[in-house]
Design a protein around this motif. Sequence first.
Motif, PDB file in Angstrom:
ATOM      1  N   SER A  88     -16.349 -18.907   3.591  1.00 13.33           N
ATOM      2  CA  SER A  88     -15.302 -19.805   3.089  1.00 13.33           C
ATOM      3  C   SER A  88     -15.656 -21.230   3.508  1.00 13.33           C
ATOM      4  CB  SER A  88     -13.950 -19.427   3.685  1.00 13.33           C
ATOM      5  OG  SER A  88     -13.611 -18.117   3.348  1.00 13.33           O
ATOM      6  N   PRO A  89     -15.252 -22.213   2.713  1.00 15.61           N
ATOM      7  CA  PRO A  89     -15.594 -23.606   3.052  1.00 15.61           C
ATOM      8  C   PRO A  89     -14.687 -24.189   4.127  1.00 15.61           C
ATOM      9  CG  PRO A  89     -14.393 -23.544   1.000  1.00 15.61           C
ATOM     10  CD  PRO A  89     -14.622 -22.119   1.400  1.00 15.61           C
ATOM     11  N   PRO A  93     -18.105 -28.535   3.342  1.00 12.34           N
ATOM     12  CA  PRO A  93     -17.419 -28.822   2.074  1.00 12.34           C
ATOM     13  C   PRO A  93     -18.055 -28.037   0.926  1.00 12.34           C
ATOM     14  CG  PRO A  93     -18.862 -30.630   2.650  1.00 12.34           C
ATOM     15  CD  PRO A  93     -18.895 -29.663   3.807  1.00 12.34           C
ATOM     16  N   VAL A  94     -17.297 -27.834  -0.123  1.00  9.43           N
ATOM     17  CA  VAL A  94     -17.808 -27.122  -1.292  1.00  9.43           C
ATOM     18  C   VAL A  94     -18.984 -27.885  -1.902  1.00  9.43           C
ATOM     19  CG1 VAL A  94     -17.214 -26.314  -3.619  1.00  9.43           C
ATOM     20  CG2 VAL A  94     -15.583 -26.059  -1.760  1.00  9.43           C
ATOM     21  N   SER A  95     -18.948 -29.213  -1.810  1.00  9.81           N
ATOM     22  CA  SER A  95     -20.025 -30.020  -2.381  1.00  9.81           C
ATOM     23  C   SER A  95     -21.366 -29.796  -1.678  1.00  9.81           C
ATOM     24  CB  SER A  95     -19.661 -31.500  -2.329  1.00  9.81           C
ATOM     25  OG  SER A  95     -19.437 -31.895  -0.997  1.00  9.81           O
ATOM     26  N   ALA A  96     -21.359 -29.282  -0.460  1.00 15.68           N
ATOM     27  CA  ALA A  96     -22.601 -29.006   0.262  1.00 15.68           C
ATOM     28  C   ALA A  96     -23.276 -27.734  -0.237  1.00 15.68           C
ATOM     29  CB  ALA A  96     -22.338 -28.884   1.759  1.00 15.68           C
ATOM     30  N   PHE A  97     -22.538 -26.933  -0.974  1.00 12.72           N
ATOM     31  CA  PHE A  97     -23.071 -25.689  -1.521  1.00 12.72           C
ATOM     32  C   PHE A  97     -23.849 -25.998  -2.793  1.00 12.72           C
ATOM     33  CE2 PHE A  97     -22.506 -21.550   0.083  1.00 12.72           C
ATOM     34  CZ  PHE A  97     -22.670 -20.642  -0.939  1.00 12.72           C
ATOM     35  N   PRO A  98     -25.007 -25.385  -3.031  1.00 12.54           N
ATOM     36  CA  PRO A  98     -25.753 -25.654  -4.267  1.00 12.54           C
ATOM     37  C   PRO A  98     -24.915 -25.344  -5.511  1.00 12.54           C
ATOM     38  CG  PRO A  98     -27.095 -24.394  -2.724  1.00 12.54           C
ATOM     39  CD  PRO A  98     -25.716 -24.462  -2.143  1.00 12.54           C
ATOM     40  N   GLU A  99     -25.056 -26.173  -6.525  1.00 14.71           N
ATOM     41  CA  GLU A  99     -24.252 -26.050  -7.740  1.00 14.71           C
ATOM     42  C   GLU A  99     -24.386 -24.678  -8.391  1.00 14.71           C
ATOM     43  OE1 GLU A  99     -21.519 -27.300 -10.393  1.00 14.71           O
ATOM     44  OE2 GLU A  99     -22.336 -28.665  -8.891  1.00 14.71           O
ATOM     45  N   ALA A 107     -15.705 -16.960  -5.783  1.00 13.20           N
ATOM     46  CA  ALA A 107     -15.333 -15.544  -5.887  1.00 13.20           C
ATOM     47  C   ALA A 107     -14.542 -15.104  -4.661  1.00 13.20           C
ATOM     48  CB  ALA A 107     -16.572 -14.667  -6.057  1.00 13.20           C
ATOM     49  N   ASN A 108     -14.698 -15.831  -3.568  1.00 12.63           N
ATOM     50  CA  ASN A 108     -13.923 -15.579  -2.361  1.00 12.63           C
ATOM     51  C   ASN A 108     -12.494 -16.057  -2.619  1.00 12.63           C
ATOM     52  OD1 ASN A 108     -12.757 -15.510   0.182  1.00 12.63           O
ATOM     53  ND2 ASN A 108     -14.494 -16.488   1.199  1.00 12.63           N
ATOM     54  N   PRO A 109     -11.492 -15.197  -2.487  1.00  9.42           N
ATOM     55  CA  PRO A 109     -10.123 -15.612  -2.790  1.00  9.42           C
ATOM     56  C   PRO A 109      -9.571 -16.682  -1.842  1.00  9.42           C
ATOM     57  CG  PRO A 109     -10.155 -13.384  -1.920  1.00  9.42           C
ATOM     58  CD  PRO A 109     -11.579 -13.790  -2.114  1.00  9.42           C
ATOM     59  N   LEU A 110     -10.196 -16.896  -0.713  1.00  2.00           N
ATOM     60  CA  LEU A 110      -9.724 -17.908   0.222  1.00  2.00           C
ATOM     61  C   LEU A 110     -10.223 -19.311  -0.108  1.00  2.00           C
ATOM     62  CD1 LEU A 110     -10.159 -15.988   3.588  1.00  2.00           C
ATOM     63  CD2 LEU A 110      -8.071 -16.344   2.281  1.00  2.00           C
ATOM     64  N   THR A 111     -11.291 -19.419  -0.891  1.00  2.00           N
ATOM     65  CA  THR A 111     -11.912 -20.716  -1.151  1.00  2.00           C
ATOM     66  C   THR A 111     -10.944 -21.694  -1.808  1.00  2.00           C
ATOM     67  OG1 THR A 111     -14.105 -19.748  -1.312  1.00  2.00           O
ATOM     68  CG2 THR A 111     -13.797 -21.879  -2.348  1.00  2.00           C
ATOM     69  N   PHE A 112     -10.237 -21.247  -2.841  1.00  2.00           N
ATOM     70  CA  PHE A 112      -9.319 -22.152  -3.533  1.00  2.00           C
ATOM     71  C   PHE A 112      -8.223 -22.643  -2.593  1.00  2.00           C
ATOM     72  CE2 PHE A 112      -5.302 -22.753  -5.793  1.00  2.00           C
ATOM     73  CZ  PHE A 112      -5.659 -23.816  -6.607  1.00  2.00           C
ATOM     74  N   LEU A 113      -7.637 -21.748  -1.827  1.00  2.00           N
ATOM     75  CA  LEU A 113      -6.550 -22.138  -0.937  1.00  2.00           C
ATOM     76  C   LEU A 113      -7.037 -23.068   0.173  1.00  2.00           C
ATOM     77  CD1 LEU A 113      -4.658 -18.747  -0.680  1.00  2.00           C
ATOM     78  CD2 LEU A 113      -4.024 -20.748  -2.020  1.00  2.00           C
ATOM     79  N   ILE A 114      -8.241 -22.846   0.668  1.00  2.00           N
ATOM     80  CA  ILE A 114      -8.786 -23.704   1.720  1.00  2.00           C
ATOM     81  C   ILE A 114      -9.067 -25.096   1.182  1.00  2.00           C
ATOM     82  CG2 ILE A 114     -10.813 -24.075   3.190  1.00  2.00           C
ATOM     83  CD1 ILE A 114     -10.823 -21.004   3.609  1.00  2.00           C
ATOM     84  N   THR A 115      -9.655 -25.188  -0.004  1.00  2.00           N
ATOM     85  CA  THR A 115      -9.923 -26.509  -0.582  1.00  2.00           C
ATOM     86  C   THR A 115      -8.621 -27.234  -0.923  1.00  2.00           C
ATOM     87  OG1 THR A 115     -10.204 -25.534  -2.781  1.00  2.00           O
ATOM     88  CG2 THR A 115     -12.204 -25.901  -1.473  1.00  2.00           C
ATOM     89  N   GLN A 116      -7.608 -26.496  -1.369  1.00  2.00           N
ATOM     90  CA  GLN A 116      -6.312 -27.120  -1.638  1.00  2.00           C
ATOM     91  C   GLN A 116      -5.677 -27.625  -0.341  1.00  2.00           C
ATOM     92  OE1 GLN A 116      -4.506 -27.644  -4.753  1.00  2.00           O
ATOM     93  NE2 GLN A 116      -6.680 -27.530  -5.210  1.00  2.00           N
ATOM     94  N   ALA A 117      -5.781 -26.849   0.728  1.00  2.00           N
ATOM     95  CA  ALA A 117      -5.238 -27.282   2.019  1.00  2.00           C
ATOM     96  C   ALA A 117      -5.963 -28.529   2.523  1.00  2.00           C
ATOM     97  CB  ALA A 117      -5.333 -26.151   3.042  1.00  2.00           C
ATOM     98  N   GLN A 118      -7.268 -28.585   2.347  1.00  2.00           N
ATOM     99  CA  GLN A 118      -8.022 -29.774   2.743  1.00  2.00           C
ATOM    100  C   GLN A 118      -7.600 -30.983   1.924  1.00  2.00           C
ATOM    101  OE1 GLN A 118     -11.994 -28.316   2.125  1.00  2.00           O
ATOM    102  NE2 GLN A 118     -12.156 -27.478   4.194  1.00  2.00           N
ATOM    103  N   ASP A 119      -7.374 -30.767   0.625  1.00  2.00           N
ATOM    104  CA  ASP A 119      -6.921 -31.872  -0.226  1.00  2.00           C
ATOM    105  C   ASP A 119      -5.547 -32.374   0.209  1.00  2.00           C
ATOM    106  OD1 ASP A 119      -9.230 -31.738  -1.695  1.00  2.00           O
ATOM    107  OD2 ASP A 119      -8.320 -30.733  -3.427  1.00  2.00           O
ATOM    108  N   LEU A 120      -4.639 -31.470   0.505  1.00  2.00           N
ATOM    109  CA  LEU A 120      -3.280 -31.854   0.881  1.00  2.00           C
ATOM    110  C   LEU A 120      -3.220 -32.496   2.259  1.00  2.00           C
ATOM    111  CD1 LEU A 120      -1.215 -28.766  -0.324  1.00  2.00           C
ATOM    112  CD2 LEU A 120      -1.315 -31.009  -1.391  1.00  2.00           C
TER     113      LEU A 120
END
Length: 161
Positions: A88-89, A93-99, A107-120
Amino acid sequence: IVFPLEILAWTSLGAALFHAGISALVLMFFYALLHHSLHWTMLLVPLLLLPLALMTIGITWFLASVGVFVRDIGQASGPVTTVMLFLSPVFYPVSAFPESYRALLYANPLTFLITQAQDLLILGKGPSWVGIGVYCVFGYLVAWCGLLWFQKTRKAFSDVL
């Protein structure tokens, strides 16, 4: 009097949410201390916990009922959660992961929630309302399936234990 076993999963979830709330308050305190301001979007963080809590309670009911029949489930949960943490990121950051591999990361269900928490919390960006809505529906389905599985298998608990 029959004890409602479903409540045990809720008590564990409540304890985890309490610790998450305290951790979020500590993060906000130190963020305010370092940056001398807070983002108003921090108030929306509890919205992210709703789909996470629904998915967690569904998975908990499923694993609790399977754990009655397969005792090694408890031993496997620690390494699985550790692997999910590092996939999980949280530390990168997600941007550090190759495109080309970002689809695998999402595909990891936690990735979206973690990136949203970082944004908020950190960036002060607004949430993705469509994404949170989809996660709420998905979390509700996971919780519903987990409860159905738990109710269906609970009749055999006394035979196995």
